[in-house]
Design an enzyme around this catalytic site. Structure first.
Site, PDB file in Angstrom:
ATOM      1  N   GLN A 234       0.733  -1.290   0.050  1.00 19.13           N
ATOM      2  CA  GLN A 234      -0.067   0.079  -0.042  1.00 19.13           C
ATOM      3  C   GLN A 234       0.991   1.170  -0.085  1.00 19.13           C
ATOM      4  OE1 GLN A 234      -3.390  -1.907   2.817  1.00 19.13           O
ATOM      5  NE2 GLN A 234      -3.845   0.018   2.606  1.00 19.13           N
TER       6      GLN A 234
ATOM      7  N   ARG B  45      -9.789  -0.308   7.142  1.00 15.29           N
ATOM      8  CA  ARG B  45     -10.875   0.636   6.540  1.00 15.29           C
ATOM      9  C   ARG B  45     -10.934   1.749   7.314  1.00 15.29           C
ATOM     10  NH1 ARG B  45     -14.427  -0.930   1.450  1.00 15.29           N
ATOM     11  NH2 ARG B  45     -14.979   1.156   0.998  1.00 15.29           N
ATOM     12  N   CYS B  46     -10.149   2.330   8.016  1.00 14.89           N
ATOM     13  CA  CYS B  46     -10.549   3.724   8.720  1.00 14.89           C
ATOM     14  C   CYS B  46      -8.940   4.241   8.925  1.00 14.89           C
ATOM     15  CB  CYS B  46     -10.874   3.430  10.131  1.00 14.89           C
ATOM     16  SG  CYS B  46      -9.608   2.393  10.981  1.00 14.89           S
TER      17      CYS B  46
ATOM     18  N   GLU C  62     -13.291   5.425   3.897  1.00 15.26           N
ATOM     19  CA  GLU C  62     -13.196   4.892   5.072  1.00 15.26           C
ATOM     20  C   GLU C  62     -14.424   5.210   5.995  1.00 15.26           C
ATOM     21  OE1 GLU C  62      -9.155   5.567   6.133  1.00 15.26           O
ATOM     22  OE2 GLU C  62      -8.941   3.723   5.023  1.00 15.26           O
TER      23      GLU C  62
END
Lengths: 809, 284
Positions: free
Chosen positions: A240, A387-388, A763
């Site tokens: 990522q 996802r945050c 997110e």
């Protein structure tokens, strides 16, 4: 060459710029099986490496015998910590300032830990080789409870104590026990405790946010190819943050950074799982150096769930105080964070608990205090932001549960309690008690719109009727109304306080306009499904007046893309999106000079209009961006260099603060524990909306992962540290069948400091969704006496709640 | 998730299968849809040096429906069951149950024979076949024999099938009366937390015959003769329903797993059975 489109609206539409629901350009290849993921990479002579993993959660390694494995046909080498030690690669740094074993150095600290790396001609031979490696273990006492860990005589990490067995200082200061990692405090402890002591009403609650896992469809993997002739290493992987990986590889391997090329090809979902560095990456590199051949490593699903980057695992105790009327006066939060065997959290270095200090939420809370203790246990390392943004899911769950508990304590409607405590529109920019400056917001408008859309008062009336019907024995189904109002903190971040291992968290964009009026843009981020190639082209289209369809967006190759810190924490649009807009503006500034020259007027006498520069007051006199691009390369213009290119490195002045209002209506069968989501309404305010269709897709995906976490998705361990949820049989990954219909809505409150006002959205739905689903379950039981129950709300735990409230009697 | 090496066979007829089974005994396994066996091999929990693929054997995927009996070839997939209109008319419980197995991709591959022969207590077809009083046809070196479904299951993965035998067909007396297959699961693709198969015959307001079987609540499917008996002769009032549930609860022996503790499973088993009986009764 004059274009035929004349109306201004047509020219705007032709660009497919910001605000357009442009179809994703990536989908042509993804829907036809033409994506190129790490496991699709095949190189001549490529070998396959895989791990011997520990069956024990805590054990000493007495011996590793590779003799039989080396006799397995096709097996070339078996690497152990002893082989890596001379290179200094048996341990590696983690993003959190700790270090982690690459291969077991004398002991193992979690089930599934990497013990040896078997290198073979193919993955079949590697699997047979793994079977043949003989490892002798001596089992040690296992600790899976962080509270017990802090009281235990068992020292998990012998490398973190001095010769007297005392804990040495860690990356974040003094440690109070050998199994303790850090204490992080924010806010005013004494003042907060005083406010709470003196308050009319105080609500206290302890909640466990269970361990779960991002579980991207594509597991982690890498292919390393060391070219011994030119000394260059090429490393493909599920990264990522490819540039950060290149720098880290350089720092730990000693290879010069220009000799390392890191490539993130298509990535099949990351959700935080692919931010960190894993032993497989290091071992594939070492194995390629040792064998002189390319080496691939790919996790299987069990490896992924059991060993790479978990999320959450926070024990949170809160105290919230208020006046009798419900005005919140103070918030106190204590967290015990289970980090597993190594602290491999992926947070900005100065924030060992991420942005947990956003836990005052969307509310004007004058006094607050937060303390987080990180603890080692015999579980897998990780602690990533699933996802945050960093630990924001935990923070928002915490405050949205505390609000509900306070509403119970006050005997007050939870929607009204939120309304009277929201930060008001005119308070922005708002300084929170725990140190953040919220950029913009209009919470009351969003909240009122949400409540009105779902007919909140009607739902409460229906719920009250249902409670009576249940008590009369007419139904076995109860009804919950889940409320959630969240404020995210994304776009990390300003280099002055955000770095990872010293790497500043700016991001970048480089644009080259081609002579015929098309362009390529390269960014320091990397899409994992977010649709960057679509949306970043739209930003540029609006900024530079060339159609999005004529702009290629490329990411992920460190040899070609400008340096950046990658994609996670909803940072791509806030940071790289800003860099893209700024680079576009540099292009436009040069284009303006060229246009003025071509139109034979002064620079200040032309102005930008959609896709062209026009002479002020004479719109029939113009040069399109296409014409300008051609002239930039092919016409000698006095005082102006040929070419049309720009680079921008953007260091954001602040984070962005997206927010939203979510409401879930749920029916629950108290006899089976089965939940049925009747309605889910999601209002998101992510500032300026670049591609509404992609936003909607992001919201659907984030809500689905929120549903998973709230209703059943967990990484569970037994008391011996065995993972009980290592396959998708037990680890809940929702399908279309389990997912309700989502109603999406929005308000638009642009970020005042972002060049295009965008805040990021990927997110938000997860951050706001988890407490919304959980609150729906808890709200259903509130009339029957429930105050709080922990997630995940799977069938048996809901049944247990009903049972403990006497609803089966 | 890589299996150990194995020899792969694809014989053209049953005698070819049997001779390989005779040669290798329990070192050989037949494979139909592979949805139970292959994951076990990939986890290296099943060691199968000799794998015999049945897909080239002719005549094993046929469905025959007569007034008295239904015969389903062992290689019939769950999808074939769902897709067969004659079967849906003659024994609608089969379609209702098959639709609750896994997901469409699995149902295109997974077979009836594999589902009943593997002896996995999580599989839905064994309990269903006990409810329907099916018989399984086994073919081995000594020829063919039949075993009632209600006598086939001995323990988890242990059945009356000998190592040298293969299960070729399932025969069901054409069911009569109302039916229901009720299943609670955590999600698509999961085994049952509890499932109940019920057939009921009604004469006027009275239940004259019933059959009840439960899935994934013991290490074998549970055909509960006493639960069914509690319904016969009643008009299925609440007393009869409770008696049937109580009788069923005596017969099952669930164990704790990630789906929940024993008390929860027993509670859900009672709820699921009650619902199945009520639905079957409404259709009788």
């Amino acid at each position: 060459m004059k274009d035929e489109i004349t109306s201004r609206d047509d020219r705007v539409a032709n660009l497919k710029g910001m605000g357009c629901s442009r179809k994703r350009v990536e989908d042509a290849r993804f829907t036809q099986g033409k994506g190129n993921y790490v496991d699709d990479i095949k190189l001549d002579g490529m070998l396959f490496g895989d791990f011997v993993r520990s069956p024990y959660a805590h054990a000493r390694i007495k011996s590793v015998n590779s003799e039989a494995a080396l006799k397995v046909p096709g097996v070339l080498a078996v690497l152990t910590a002893e082989d890596l030690a001379p290179l200094g690669l048996h341990w590696m740094p983690t993003l959190a300032g700790d270090k982690q074993m690459v291969l077991a150095d004398g002991k193992v600290l979690f089930q599934g830990q990497e013990v040896a790396f078997v290198v073979a001609e193919d993955r079949y031979a590697a699997a047979d080789g793994i079977e043949a490696v003989e490892v002798e273990y001596e089992e040690l006492p296992v600790i899976v409870d962080p509270f017990k860990s802090l009281e235990s005589d068992v020292v998990l990490r012998e490398d973190t104590v001095d010769e007297n067995g005392k804990a040495t200082d860690g990356a974040h200061g003094p440690r109070k026990h050998p199994n303790h990692i850090f204490t992080w405090e924010v806010g005013e402890k004494d003042a907060t405790e005083q406010v709470i002591d003196e308050a009319d009403v105080v609500a206290t609650e302890t909640m466990y946010y269970h361990r779960t896992h991002p579980c991207p469809l594509e597991t982690c993997g890498s292919v390393a190819s060391m070219d011994k002739v030119n000394g260059k290493l090429t490393l493909w992987g599920t990264f990522q943050a490819p540039h950060a990986i290149r720098t880290i590889v350089s720092l730990i391997s000693g290879l010069e950074e220009h000799n390392i090329r890191v490539i993130s090809p298509d990535i099949g979902g990351g959700f935080g799982n692919k931010v960190g560095a894993y032993p497989g990456y290091v071992c594939s590199v070492v194995a390629s150096i040792v064998t002189g051949r390319p080496v691939k490593w790919i996790e299987d699903r069990m490896d992924n769930l059991m060993t790479t980057a978990f999320a959450r695992d926070y024990w949170m105790t809160g105290k919230i105080s208020a006046t009798k009327e419900g005005k919140i006066t103070g918030l106190h939060c204590n967290v015990t964070a289970d980090h597993g065997g190594f602290d491999a959290c992926a947070d900005p270095t100065k924030f060992p608990a991420g942005f947990m200090n956003i836990c005052t939420g969307s509310y004007d809370i004058p006094t607050a205090y937060l303390a987080v203790d990180g603890v080692y246990t015999n579980k897998a390392p990780g602690g990533v932001s699933y996802r945050c943004s960093f630990r924001v899911t935990e923070a928002v769950y915490f405050i949205e549960r505390m609000i509900e508990v306070l509403a119970i304590e006050l005997n007050m409607d939870a929607a009204e309690l939120r309304r009277i405590n929201f930060i008001k529109k005119d308070q922005f920019p708002y300084q929170s008690a725990l140190g953040w400056e919220y950029d913009s917001g209009d919470y009351h408008t969003a909240w009122d719109k949400a409540l009105k859309t779902v007919d909140y008062d009607g739902l409460r009336a229906e719920q009250a009727e249902r409670v009576e019907a249940f008590k009369r024995g007419e139904t076995r189904k109860i009804m919950g109304i889940g409320l959630s109002f969240f404020t995210e903190i994304v776009g990390a971040g300003p280099v002055k306080n955000c770095d990872i291992l010293g790497l500043g968290m700016f991001d970048s964009c480089e644009i080259r306009i081609h002579p015929t009026g098309s362009a390529i843009a390269r960014l320091g981020t990397i899409s994992q499904g977010q649709g960057h190639a679509t949306t970043f082209a739209q930003i540029l289209a609006s900024e530079i007046g060339l159609p999005a369809d004529s702009i290629t967006v490329e990411e992920g190759d460190t040899d070609t893309a400008p340096y950046g810190l990658g994609t996670y924490g909803s940072r791509s649009t806030p940071v790289a999106g800003a860099a893209t807009a700024m680079a576009g503006r540099k292009i436009r500034a040069k284009a303006q000079m060229i246009a003025a020259y071509l139109l034979e007027v002064h620079d200040d006498d032309v102005e930008f209009d959609v896709d062209r520069f026009v002479v002020k007051g004479a719109p029939e006199r113009f040069k399109t961006m296409k014409e300008i691009a051609f002239a930039a390369y092919n016409q000698a213009i006095p005082g102006i260099e040929p070419g049309l290119e720009a680079v921008s490195y953007y260091d954001p002045p602040n984070m962005t603060y997206p927010f939203g209002a979510y409401i879930c209506v749920m029916d629950i069968d108290v006899d089976t524990g089965v939940t049925d989501i009747r309605r889910f309404y999601a209002l998101d305010d992510c500032g300026t909306r670049i591609n509404p269709m992609i936003i909607e897709g992001q919201v659907h995906g984030g809500l689905t992962e929120a549903l998973a976490v709230a209703l059943g998705q967990e990484i569970a361990y037994d008391d011996q540290g065995n993972v009980k949820t290592g396959t998708l049989m037990d680890f809940f990954l929702p399908t279309a069948w389990e997912v309700p219909n989502y109603e999406t809505d929005h308000t638009v409150t642009p970020s005042p400091h972002h060049p295009i006002g965008a805040k990021g959205v990927g997110e938000s739905p997860h951050v706001g969704g988890v407490p919304c689903f959980s609150n729906a379950v808890q709200d259903a039981f509130r009339p029957f006496g429930l105050r709080h129950t922990n997630m995940p709300h799977d069938h048996w735990r809901i049944w247990k709640t009903a049972n403990s409230l006497g609803m089966h009697d | 998730m890589i299996p150990a090496a194995f020899e792969y066979y694809r014989p053209k007829d049953l005698s070819g299968v049997i001779s390989i089974l005779e040669e290798h005994g329990d070192d050989a396994r037949v494979i139909a849809g592979g949805h139970s066996l292959i994951p076990m091999m990939k986890l290296r929990m099943a060691d199968v040096p000799h794998l015999i693929d049945l897909q080239d054997i002719p005549g094993m995927s046929e469905i025959t429906v007569t007034a008295d009996a239904i015969t389903i070839g062992a290689m019939t997939t769950q999808h074939d069951i769902i897709d067969h209109d004659g079967l849906a008319t003659a024994a609608p419980i089969l379609r209702e149950a098959a639709l609750q197995i896994a997901d469409p991709q699995v149902r295109y591959m997974g077979t009836v024979g594999g589902n009943v022969a593997n002896g996995d207590p999580g599989n839905d077809m064994p309990g269903l076949m006990q409810c329907l009083n099916a018989t399984f046809t086994l073919v081995g070196p000594d020829g063919e024999r039949t075993v009632p479904a209600r006598e086939f299951y001995e323990a988890a993965y242990m059945t009356a099938r000998e190592d040298e035998e293969i299960l070729t067909a399932v025969t069901i007396p054409t069911p009569k009366g109302g039916y229901a297959y009720e299943k609670q699961k955590r999600k698509i693709g999961d085994y049952a937390t509890a499932a109940a198969a019920v057939q009921i015959i009604k004469d006027g307001d009275t239940c004259t015959a019933a059959s009840i079987a439960m899935t994934n609540l013991s290490d074998t499917p549970i055909w509960s003769e006493d639960a069914a008996a509690a319904l016969v002769g009643t008009s299925l009032d609440s007393v009869a329903l409770k008696a049937a549930v109580d009788a069923m609860l005596v017969d099952i022996d669930p164990s704790e797993d990630n789906r929940g503790p024993v008390a929860f499973k027993r509670h859900v088993a009672g709820v699921i059975l009650t619902r199945a009986i009520e639905r079957a009764w409404s259709r009788a």
